[in-house]
Motif scaffolding. Structure first.
Motif, PDB file in Angstrom:
ATOM      1  N   LYS A 398       0.848  -1.185   0.000  1.00  0.00           N
ATOM      2  CA  LYS A 398       0.000   0.000   0.000  1.00  0.00           C
ATOM      3  C   LYS A 398       0.889   1.243   0.000  1.00  0.00           C
ATOM      4  O   LYS A 398       1.176   1.807   1.058  1.00  0.00           O
ATOM      5  CB  LYS A 398      -0.921   0.008   1.219  1.00  0.00           C
ATOM      6  CG  LYS A 398      -1.831  -1.207   1.295  1.00  0.00           C
ATOM      7  CD  LYS A 398      -2.656  -1.179   2.568  1.00  0.00           C
ATOM      8  CE  LYS A 398      -3.545  -2.397   2.686  1.00  0.00           C
ATOM      9  NZ  LYS A 398      -4.328  -2.417   3.919  1.00  0.00           N
ATOM     10  N   PRO A 399       1.376   1.656  -1.162  1.00  0.00           N
ATOM     11  CA  PRO A 399       2.238   2.815  -1.216  1.00  0.00           C
ATOM     12  C   PRO A 399       1.524   4.048  -0.679  1.00  0.00           C
ATOM     13  O   PRO A 399       0.320   4.233  -0.870  1.00  0.00           O
ATOM     14  CB  PRO A 399       2.558   2.969  -2.700  1.00  0.00           C
ATOM     15  CG  PRO A 399       2.265   1.627  -3.294  1.00  0.00           C
ATOM     16  CD  PRO A 399       1.153   1.076  -2.482  1.00  0.00           C
ATOM     17  N   LYS A 400       2.285   4.882   0.018  1.00  0.00           N
ATOM     18  CA  LYS A 400       1.692   6.073   0.590  1.00  0.00           C
ATOM     19  C   LYS A 400       2.723   7.188   0.549  1.00  0.00           C
ATOM     20  O   LYS A 400       3.883   7.003   0.885  1.00  0.00           O
ATOM     21  CB  LYS A 400       1.258   5.802   2.029  1.00  0.00           C
ATOM     22  CG  LYS A 400       0.557   6.969   2.679  1.00  0.00           C
ATOM     23  CD  LYS A 400      -0.106   6.544   3.969  1.00  0.00           C
ATOM     24  CE  LYS A 400       0.821   5.963   4.975  1.00  0.00           C
ATOM     25  NZ  LYS A 400       0.169   5.621   6.237  1.00  0.00           N
ATOM     26  N   ASP A 855       8.853 -11.184  -1.247  1.00  0.00           N
ATOM     27  CA  ASP A 855       7.717 -10.332  -0.901  1.00  0.00           C
ATOM     28  C   ASP A 855       7.204 -10.573   0.517  1.00  0.00           C
ATOM     29  O   ASP A 855       6.588  -9.683   1.114  1.00  0.00           O
ATOM     30  CB  ASP A 855       6.571 -10.539  -1.896  1.00  0.00           C
ATOM     31  CG  ASP A 855       6.838  -9.848  -3.228  1.00  0.00           C
ATOM     32  OD1 ASP A 855       7.694  -8.946  -3.252  1.00  0.00           O
ATOM     33  OD2 ASP A 855       6.204 -10.224  -4.229  1.00  0.00           O
ATOM     34  N   VAL A 856       7.441 -11.747   1.069  1.00  0.00           N
ATOM     35  CA  VAL A 856       7.031 -11.998   2.451  1.00  0.00           C
ATOM     36  C   VAL A 856       7.651 -10.955   3.382  1.00  0.00           C
ATOM     37  O   VAL A 856       7.035 -10.507   4.349  1.00  0.00           O
ATOM     38  CB  VAL A 856       7.440 -13.417   2.886  1.00  0.00           C
ATOM     39  CG1 VAL A 856       7.240 -13.611   4.382  1.00  0.00           C
ATOM     40  CG2 VAL A 856       6.640 -14.450   2.108  1.00  0.00           C
ATOM     41  N   ASP A 863       6.331   1.518   1.015  1.00  0.00           N
ATOM     42  CA  ASP A 863       6.894   2.084  -0.219  1.00  0.00           C
ATOM     43  C   ASP A 863       7.828   1.087  -0.889  1.00  0.00           C
ATOM     44  O   ASP A 863       8.867   1.461  -1.433  1.00  0.00           O
ATOM     45  CB  ASP A 863       7.625   3.389   0.078  1.00  0.00           C
ATOM     46  CG  ASP A 863       8.827   3.195   0.995  1.00  0.00           C
ATOM     47  OD1 ASP A 863       8.869   2.153   1.697  1.00  0.00           O
ATOM     48  OD2 ASP A 863       9.721   4.056   1.031  1.00  0.00           O
ATOM     49  N   LYS A 864       7.463  -0.181  -0.876  1.00  0.00           N
ATOM     50  CA  LYS A 864       8.360  -1.206  -1.408  1.00  0.00           C
ATOM     51  C   LYS A 864       8.629  -1.020  -2.903  1.00  0.00           C
ATOM     52  O   LYS A 864       9.601  -1.555  -3.435  1.00  0.00           O
ATOM     53  CB  LYS A 864       7.803  -2.601  -1.142  1.00  0.00           C
ATOM     54  CG  LYS A 864       6.752  -3.082  -2.107  1.00  0.00           C
ATOM     55  CD  LYS A 864       6.543  -4.587  -1.957  1.00  0.00           C
ATOM     56  CE  LYS A 864       5.655  -5.119  -3.062  1.00  0.00           C
ATOM     57  NZ  LYS A 864       5.524  -6.582  -3.015  1.00  0.00           N
ATOM     58  N   LYS A 890       7.220   2.478   8.332  1.00  0.00           N
ATOM     59  CA  LYS A 890       7.180   1.486   7.258  1.00  0.00           C
ATOM     60  C   LYS A 890       7.678   2.032   5.921  1.00  0.00           C
ATOM     61  O   LYS A 890       7.290   1.563   4.856  1.00  0.00           O
ATOM     62  CB  LYS A 890       5.778   0.893   7.108  1.00  0.00           C
ATOM     63  CG  LYS A 890       5.250   0.211   8.357  1.00  0.00           C
ATOM     64  CD  LYS A 890       3.938  -0.506   8.088  1.00  0.00           C
ATOM     65  CE  LYS A 890       3.348  -1.091   9.364  1.00  0.00           C
ATOM     66  NZ  LYS A 890       4.276  -1.973  10.067  1.00  0.00           N
ATOM     67  N   GLN A 891       8.560   3.039   5.961  1.00  0.00           N
ATOM     68  CA  GLN A 891       9.142   3.617   4.752  1.00  0.00           C
ATOM     69  C   GLN A 891      10.607   3.207   4.659  1.00  0.00           C
ATOM     70  O   GLN A 891      11.402   3.520   5.538  1.00  0.00           O
ATOM     71  CB  GLN A 891       9.047   5.148   4.797  1.00  0.00           C
ATOM     72  CG  GLN A 891       7.631   5.680   4.973  1.00  0.00           C
ATOM     73  CD  GLN A 891       6.793   5.471   3.726  1.00  0.00           C
ATOM     74  OE1 GLN A 891       7.233   5.751   2.609  1.00  0.00           O
ATOM     75  NE2 GLN A 891       5.570   5.009   3.908  1.00  0.00           N
TER      76      GLN A 891
END
Length: 914
Positions: A398-400, A855-856, A863-864, A890-891
């Motif tokens: 969920k990019p933000k 991906d796990v 922002d993966k 989580k960035q």
């Protein structure tokens, strides 16, 4: 073989009393979280042999040992689960009814502290921990102080003692059927009663005048209404204050301190005084003995020990007892002992000796049909308070958009872990204790449960566990840091003969809880422990030839054969226990030498090492020092020499002089590939110590890391000269007030000469790091400096300060240049580039596998998408092995430049893993 018993078997299974949660989402949507407890008595009261009550919030918890006791007689501990009983709080007494096993609770009766009585009965397919209804109040009963519950078919009957001393019987049909009667006839049985107990089909009451009365519980079930309901006094018992009931013999305690016994179910048996039972708190009866050294009856006395009533011997393995709890299921009698340190120990009379109970606390939520929530206030966030603060759970991509920077999670609590979890020593052996994750300002104190088996001493300030006699006990550590709660850790100490090494390891593997088998630090601990077993099985002490230890193909074939056999057994043990390896096992064979010499000479034949795939390292012992040759680099090590001779001499100042010679005895200026050097040391000051190198003209720190498994500081060398340990404490004024881990990282790496300050003696942790600075750190950390190396980059020339580091990096393929032939030394380095270098080295040096599904781990970053495709597998490995943290926001900001502080933190973590 005696030497190998001093090697550590590290499981890194850190069980602290107030931390360590793990959660998962099951397919039935119930949220499950787990928390480990060892000192359960600090937080819980023992209501009976199956239920605990929280001292903090009054909640009630069922506990049970997985698959019973006798099935796990070979394990080092008993693994028990705690499951909260929904809807119950402030419970004073409880009686549970099982179905098939103690964990399948089909109903219960509970007395609360306010004198009310509550019950819950299962429907046909309903049982704890997922009941579909809350407990019900028995409105007819109040002011109750204790009770006895009996279940028979479709009915339960209660015998309750009220606050006025009267005893009443009350009953109702079990289950929640609409046809169930609300209650049966109530009847008063006795007055002036002080306490109630029961065993089998009988209930016993002690009156306030000291007389003892009994009756059959079955007489008060509905189908026995016509039966005689008689309450009889037991003749010969007077002035009684307490009784212990047994299936054959029972014991009564008089006001004058004497103890009397009688046959529990024999009406014609007169009580007999037990003259050897002086100063007794309770009697423990062992019914089915396997060990001939144990007696059948023990008295729990005020000194906190169990004394035999037959021989006046103390029951082994138990001291400092607070309370004894006995239970008689259908099989052998079970016992649970609470000790002064608040740990619970369990055994059954058919077992040999007690073992520590390690609790796994589970918080469970009912589905939508139920009303019970997460009653202890746990959140659904997966955490692991040992060292890995992340979760491997997928959270979605969920990019933000955000402008905040990527910051590491800051660790401030004294979160400690010990090496090892299981230590095996021979009688008389000793081993230093290594503490990991120790933050500045944390004080660690140690205790040992049974000082007769092992003791704690201090050598130059370093804690050392000393083995006294055969047996097993627990070594405990308490970490204290001002302003934070204390944390606890422990490890198991086994004192045994050398032939028990591998057996103890295999037992330890089987005892790992299922929830721990996927934790990276647990898996790594098991791998390292298995590697020590392999090393112990593959050691040889060849006879010197003309004063030289000759390492030839014949010797290496024998060592490799033994190592491969042991490796296969270790891999099979891990596989059978469901443990998936995170990396390949490193196979290290050992060549021993005679102790007591000052000088050692080793002749290495090139053809004994080149091309081998069956062994990774060969370690040769030079007295207290050791040399490690990496077999994979043997071709480069020997270069054009068929033989290399290594001469090691211990000097009077404690240093070790190392020479490299060819077959004719001519000294070599260097060797083309590094070899490991391990200098004997304690962990007296691992943060500030460094290995120093001296060629007689200059002296430089070259790094080194304390290795608790080898009892020494290990570094890598390729030049002849003298190597020794020394203090190299370094500090920077601008590190004051930084988070403790960063302070530790900078101080540690600076003392090793790996990082340096900037102008004015400052470290400048917030300054962006350049490619040249980071390359110099890596070259020094990896012992890759080669002053003879030349570079090919157009923008790097001598005498620039970074020239030897960039040239060495190019030669050793550490940091790559650009396609246009430049290195760009003053350019900043992106976060994903920095992480890729660290993760790649972890993969190549320590054989860590790249995650098969990156991906796990990467889905934890919102922002993966900023992570380049080429960097995904290295980034995933870095997250899995905690080279980096998942920031609170989580960035990851993968392509942004990193600071000197961030690079130092990652390199510090990498350095400790290598």
């Amino acid at each position: 073989m005696k030497r190998y018993m001093a090697a550590l078997i590290s499981l890194m299974l850190i069980l602290t009393a107030h931390s360590g949660t793990v959660q998962a989402i099951q397919s039935d949507k119930k949220v499950v979280s787990e928390q480990h407890y060892t000192r359960v008595g600090e937080d819980y009261d023992i209501l009976d042999e199956q239920v605990l009550s929280s001292k903090k919030d009054g909640t009630a918890w069922i506990w049970y040992i997985n698959n019973g006791l006798s099935h796990y007689t070979s394990d080092t501990v008993y693994k028990a689960h705690m499951v909260q009983i929904p809807g119950l709080k402030d419970v004073k007494q409880i009686d549970v009814r099982g179905s098939g096993s103690s964990k399948d609770i089909r109903g219960y009766v509970a007395l609360k502290k306010d004198g009310t009585v509550w019950y819950w009965d299962a429907k046909r397919t309903d049982n704890l921990p997922y009941p579909t209804s809350d407990p019900l109040l028995i409105k007819e009963l109040s002011n109750v102080t204790s009770f006895v519950a009996k279940f028979d078919g479709n009915y339960k009957v209660l015998f309750v003692l009220k606050s006025d001393g009267s005893v009443w019987t009350w009953g109702r049909r079990t289950g929640n059927s609409k046809n169930a009667k609300s209650s049966l006839e109530q009847m008063k049985l006795l007055d002036d009663v002080a306490s109630l107990q029961s065993i089998g089909g009988h209930v016993f009451a002690i009156k306030k005048d000291g007389s003892v009365w009994k009756w059959r519980s079955s007489s008060y079930f509905p189908h026995n209404r016509s039966s005689s309901k008689t309450v009889e006094q037991i003749t010969g018992l007077s002035d009684i204050v307490n009784i212990d009931l047994g299936s054959i013999t029972s014991y009564a305690y008089k006001q004058d301190g004497t103890v009397w016994s009688w046959r529990t179910y024999r009406d014609d048996n007169a009580p007999v005084q037990v003259h050897t039972a002086a100063d007794v708190r309770t009697i423990v009866q062992l019914d089915f003995l396997r060990d001939p050294n144990l007696d059948k009856m023990y008295a729990f006395r005020k000194d906190g020990q169990l004394w035999s009533l037959e021989s006046e011997k103390v029951f082994p393995e138990l001291k400092n007892i607070v309370s004894v709890h006995q239970r008689e299921p259908s099989g052998p009698k079970r016992y649970h002992v609470l000790k002064e340190d608040q740990t619970l120990w369990a055994w059954e009379s058919a077992s040999d000796y007690p073992k520590l109970v390690v609790f796994t606390k589970r918080m469970e939520q009912r589905g939508e049909s139920g009303t019970v929530g997460n009653q202890a206030g746990q959140t659904g966030t997966p955490t692991d308070s040992h060292t890995d603060k992340r979760s491997d759970k997928q959270t979605g991509d969920k990019p933000k958009t955000t402008t905040t920077t990527s910051e590491p999670r800051v660790r401030t609590a004294p979160d400690i872990s010990l090496y090892p979890y299981v230590t095996m020593l021979p009688p008389g052996g000793n081993q230093s204790i290594a503490v990991n994750n120790l933050l500045p300002g944390t004080k660690v104190t140690y205790t040992i449960d049974d000082p007769s088996i092992g003791s704690i001493s201090y050598v130059n300030g370093t804690p050392v566990v000393v083995a006294n006699k055969p047996g097993q006990t627990i070594v405990r550590a308490t970490g204290t840091r001002t302003g934070y709660p204390d944390v606890f850790a422990y490890f198991m100490l086994y004192v045994a003969d050398s032939n028990r090494l591998s057996d103890t390891y295999y037992t330890a593997v089987r005892t790992v809880p299922a929830a721990d088998k996927q934790k990276p630090y647990i898996v790594e601990g098991l791998i390292q422990a298995g590697e020590l077993v392999i090393t112990a099985a593959s050691s040889e002490q060849p006879v010197p030839v003309n004063g030289q230890v000759v390492i030839n193909a014949e010797l290496m074939n024998r060592i490799a054969g033994s190592a491969l056999k042991a490796k296969s057994e270790v891999e099979q043990s891990l596989s059978e226990s469901g443990i998936v390896l995170a990396r390949e096992l490193v196979v290290n064979g050992e060549v021993l030498s005679s102790p007591g010499q000052n000088g050692y000479t080793f002749m290495l034949h090139k053809d004994s090492l080149i091309g081998r795939k069956d062994i990774d390292y060969i370690t040769v012992h030079a007295g207290d020092a050791k040399l490690m040759i990496h077999v994979a680099t043997a071709d480069r090590l020997f270069h054009s020499y068929p033989v290399i001779v290594i001469h090691v001499v211990k000097e009077t100042n404690g240093g070790y002089r190392v020479q490299f010679l060819d077959e004719q005895g001519r000294e070599l200026a260097s060797v083309a590939s590094n070899i490991g050097l391990i200098l004997p040391a304690s962990q007296s000051d691992a943060t500030n110590n460094s290995v120093f190198y001296s060629d007689g003209t200059t002296t430089d720190p070259i790094g080194g890391k304390f290795n608790p498994y080898k009892n020494g500081v290990e570094a890598e060398i390729n030049r002849p000269g003298t190597y020794y340990l020394g203090d190299n404490a370094t500090s920077f004024p601008d590190m004051e007030g930084r988070d403790p881990e960063l302070q530790q990282a900078v101080q540690f790496l600076a003392s090793k000469g790996i990082v340096k300050g900037k102008a004015g003696g400052k470290f400048e942790p917030d300054t962006l790091i350049t490619r040249a600075e980071f390359t110099s750190m890596l070259v020094k950390a990896f012992y890759a400096l080669d002053k003879t190396a030349t570079e090919s980059f157009s923008d790097v020339q001598s005498p620039q300060w970074h020239h030897p580091y960039i040239a060495s990096s190019e030669k050793k393929d550490i940091v790559k240049g650009y396609p246009d032939g430049t290195f760009k030394p003053d350019k900043t380095i992106a976060r994903e580039e920095m992480i890729a270098i660290g993760a790649r080295y972890l993969h190549e040096k320590k054989n860590y596998f790249y995650p098969s599904n990156p991906d796990v781990y990467l889905n934890q970053f919102e922002d993966k998408k900023t992570i380049s495709n080429w960097a995904k597998r290295t980034m995933a490995l870095a997250v899995k092995q905690r080279l980096i943290d998942v920031p609170a926001n989580k960035q990851i900001k993968a392509r942004e430049a990193v600071t000197r502080g961030e690079a130092t933190r990652m390199l510090y973590r990498l350095y400790l893993l290598l």
